[in-house]
Design a protein around this motif. Structure first.
Motif, short mmCIF file in Angstrom:
data_model
loop_
_atom_site.label_atom_id
_atom_site.label_comp_id
_atom_site.label_asym_id
_atom_site.label_seq_id
_atom_site.Cartn_x
_atom_site.Cartn_y
_atom_site.Cartn_z
N GLY A 61 -6.43 8.70 -8.79
CA GLY A 61 -5.41 8.51 -7.76
C GLY A 61 -4.71 9.78 -7.34
N VAL B 226 -5.11 0.74 -13.88
CA VAL B 226 -4.41 0.88 -12.60
C VAL B 226 -2.93 0.64 -12.88
CG1 VAL B 226 -4.17 -0.01 -10.24
CG2 VAL B 226 -6.43 0.08 -11.33
N VAL C 69 0.48 1.06 -8.76
CA VAL C 69 -0.10 1.61 -7.52
C VAL C 69 0.47 0.91 -6.30
CG1 VAL C 69 -2.24 1.70 -6.16
CG2 VAL C 69 -2.22 2.50 -8.53
N ILE D 290 -3.74 6.73 -2.38
CA ILE D 290 -2.65 5.83 -2.76
C ILE D 290 -1.31 6.52 -2.49
CG2 ILE D 290 -4.07 4.67 -4.47
CD1 ILE D 290 -2.63 6.24 -6.65
#
Length: 244
Positions: A90, A15, A18, A71
């Motif tokens: 994403g 990740v 984000v 996102i």
């Protein structure tokens, strides 16, 4: 979108930078920020716990990783354990999200969304059937997991809509654990369980970790957290409201 394994290392989940906010359309478009600069990685065989007080964005992060929430910016990279290729969930491609859910990401939510007139056994078996497993084999495996979680066999052929909260959650857990997805997301899976079934779930999580599954979870139940966590990420560090 896909990236090379050199960019993601050995992490099954990366990740990166984000951010997420919600637009309140019924309140003149007010923007409600949730998290910023979320950065972490998840590796095979570890259980990472998302910690921090209520409201900092723990469940939102899980839902973003599963593709339930879009996102605002950043990347959520899911790596295929076989090919080494990483895909950016994403980016919001609906077909990619469905493919990753089928092959890479399992999810146990806080509440079972029961499908009307579909039996508990079929709900649990469905993730295997969708991956090409014979229905009879899938049903046998589903029955085994439900038995392990002490769901009465008299309930197997009934829709879970009228089950108790604990019974529904055991169906939910069985559905999430029945596959061999390399990544498993757990959102307070033991919240409505008694002590005996809580211990069963602890054993099931440990078995997943031993098999190399990467687990990302929220556990408000301290004994469960102590029993399975390999490390904890304080989501307060990412909260867009931490300065409030």
């Amino acid at each position: 979108m896909s990236v090379s394994s050199n960019e993601t290392g050995n992490a099954l989940l990366s990740v990166r930078d984000v951010a997420k906010s919600f637009t309140m359309h019924l309140r003149d478009g007010v923007i409600l920020p949730v998290v910023n600069d979320v950065n972490f990685e998840l590796f095979a065989g570890e259980c990472v716990v998302l910690g921090g007080p209520s409201g900092v964005g723990k469940s939102s992060i899980l839902r973003m990783v599963y593709g339930n929430y879009s996102i605002d910016s950043g990347e959520i990279l899911i790596r295929d354990r076989v090919s080494g290729e990483a895909h950016d969930l994403g980016a919001g491609d609906p077909r990619l999200v469905l493919d990753l859910r089928r092959d890479c990401i399992g999810y146990v939510s806080q509440f079972l969304r029961a499908v009307p007139r579909v039996s508990a056994l079929d709900i649990v078996a469905e993730p295997l059937v969708s991956r090409g497993v014979d229905r009879t084999v899938a049903a046998e495996k589903a029955a085994g997991v439900l038995n392990r979680l002490h769901l009465p066999e008299a309930l197997f052929d009934l829709p879970p809509a009228t089950f108790s909260g604990g019974e529904k959650q055991r169906v939910n857990i069985a559905r999430g654990f029945i596959t061999d997805h390399p990544i498993l997301l757990l959102d307070e899976p033991t919240a409505s369980l008694d002590a005996a079934n809580r211990d069963v779930v602890i054993s099931m999580i440990r078995e997943k970790l031993d098999a190399g599954t990467a687990v990302l979870g929220i556990f408000h139940d301290q004994p469960v957290r102590d029993a399975v966590a390999t490390r904890t990420i304080d989501v307060s560090a990412f909260s867009a409201r931490r300065a409030a």
